[in-house]
Design a protein around this motif. Structure first.
Motif, short mmCIF file in Angstrom:
data_model
loop_
_atom_site.label_atom_id
_atom_site.label_comp_id
_atom_site.label_asym_id
_atom_site.label_seq_id
_atom_site.Cartn_x
_atom_site.Cartn_y
_atom_site.Cartn_z
N LEU A 1 0.83 -1.20 0.00
CA LEU A 1 0.00 0.00 0.00
C LEU A 1 0.86 1.24 0.00
O LEU A 1 1.88 1.30 0.68
CB LEU A 1 -0.87 0.03 1.25
CG LEU A 1 -2.03 -0.95 1.31
CD1 LEU A 1 -2.65 -0.94 2.69
CD2 LEU A 1 -3.05 -0.62 0.27
N LYS A 2 0.42 2.23 -0.74
CA LYS A 2 1.17 3.48 -0.81
C LYS A 2 1.03 4.29 0.47
O LYS A 2 1.95 4.99 0.86
CB LYS A 2 0.71 4.30 -2.01
CG LYS A 2 1.09 3.69 -3.33
CD LYS A 2 0.65 4.56 -4.46
CE LYS A 2 1.02 3.92 -5.79
NZ LYS A 2 0.61 4.71 -6.92
N ASN A 3 -0.14 4.24 1.09
CA ASN A 3 -0.38 5.05 2.28
C ASN A 3 -1.11 4.22 3.34
O ASN A 3 -2.33 4.25 3.41
CB ASN A 3 -1.19 6.28 1.90
CG ASN A 3 -1.17 7.32 3.00
OD1 ASN A 3 -0.79 7.04 4.13
ND2 ASN A 3 -1.63 8.51 2.68
N PRO A 4 -0.36 3.50 4.18
CA PRO A 4 -1.01 2.65 5.19
C PRO A 4 -1.78 3.44 6.25
O PRO A 4 -2.59 2.87 6.97
CB PRO A 4 0.17 1.89 5.82
CG PRO A 4 1.37 2.68 5.50
CD PRO A 4 1.08 3.41 4.22
N THR A 5 -1.59 4.74 6.32
CA THR A 5 -2.33 5.54 7.31
C THR A 5 -3.79 5.69 6.92
O THR A 5 -4.60 6.12 7.73
CB THR A 5 -1.70 6.94 7.47
OG1 THR A 5 -1.73 7.61 6.22
CG2 THR A 5 -0.27 6.84 7.97
N LYS A 26 1.51 -2.30 10.63
CA LYS A 26 1.96 -1.11 9.91
C LYS A 26 0.83 -0.13 9.60
O LYS A 26 1.03 0.87 8.92
CB LYS A 26 2.64 -1.51 8.61
CG LYS A 26 3.90 -2.32 8.83
CD LYS A 26 4.51 -2.76 7.52
CE LYS A 26 5.74 -3.61 7.77
NZ LYS A 26 6.29 -4.16 6.53
N PHE A 27 -0.39 -0.43 10.09
CA PHE A 27 -1.55 0.42 9.84
C PHE A 27 -1.90 1.18 11.11
O PHE A 27 -2.76 0.76 11.89
CB PHE A 27 -2.74 -0.41 9.37
CG PHE A 27 -2.46 -1.25 8.15
CD1 PHE A 27 -1.89 -0.70 7.02
CD2 PHE A 27 -2.78 -2.60 8.12
CE1 PHE A 27 -1.63 -1.46 5.89
CE2 PHE A 27 -2.53 -3.38 6.99
CZ PHE A 27 -1.95 -2.80 5.88
N PRO A 28 -1.27 2.33 11.37
CA PRO A 28 -1.42 3.04 12.64
C PRO A 28 -2.82 3.56 12.94
O PRO A 28 -3.15 3.79 14.10
CB PRO A 28 -0.42 4.19 12.52
CG PRO A 28 -0.32 4.43 11.04
CD PRO A 28 -0.44 3.08 10.41
N ASN A 29 -3.65 3.74 11.93
CA ASN A 29 -4.99 4.26 12.14
C ASN A 29 -6.08 3.19 12.10
O ASN A 29 -7.26 3.51 12.07
CB ASN A 29 -5.29 5.36 11.12
CG ASN A 29 -4.41 6.57 11.34
OD1 ASN A 29 -4.16 6.97 12.47
ND2 ASN A 29 -3.90 7.15 10.28
N LEU A 30 -5.66 1.93 12.10
CA LEU A 30 -6.62 0.82 12.03
C LEU A 30 -7.56 0.87 13.23
O LEU A 30 -7.13 0.95 14.37
CB LEU A 30 -5.87 -0.51 12.00
CG LEU A 30 -6.70 -1.73 11.63
CD1 LEU A 30 -7.25 -1.61 10.22
CD2 LEU A 30 -5.86 -2.99 11.76
#
Length: 77
Positions: A1-5, A26-30
């Motif tokens: 993914l280009k932007n995991p946020t 790696k997905f801090p906003n999950l």
């Protein structure tokens, strides 16, 4: 993914996963994670990196216990 946020919800149910996919960390906003109906036997303590996680579905897996670090997830319902 280009932007995991920009990943807020992830559904990996019924995928035959044998272990927790560490890439998820790696997905801090999950906010919502569904790992139900897989063969996952443990969840890493690093799950605490998902500080915004509100929903976690791990039903119908081979989990014996949850890591102590899960208590640090203040938004978990």
């Amino acid at each position: 993914l280009k932007n995991p946020t920009k990943v807020y919800k992830l559904d990996l149910s019924h995928n035959g996963l044998a272990e927790f996919p560490l890439e998820i960390l790696k997905f801090p906003n999950l906010q919502s994670l569904n790992l139900s109906n897989n063969g996952i036997e443990s969840i890493p303590g690093d799950i605490s990196k998902l500080a915004k996680l509100q929903r976690l579905n791990v039903a119908t897996n081979g989990l014996k216990k949850l890591p102590a670090e899960i208590a640090s997830l203040k938004h978990l319902k």
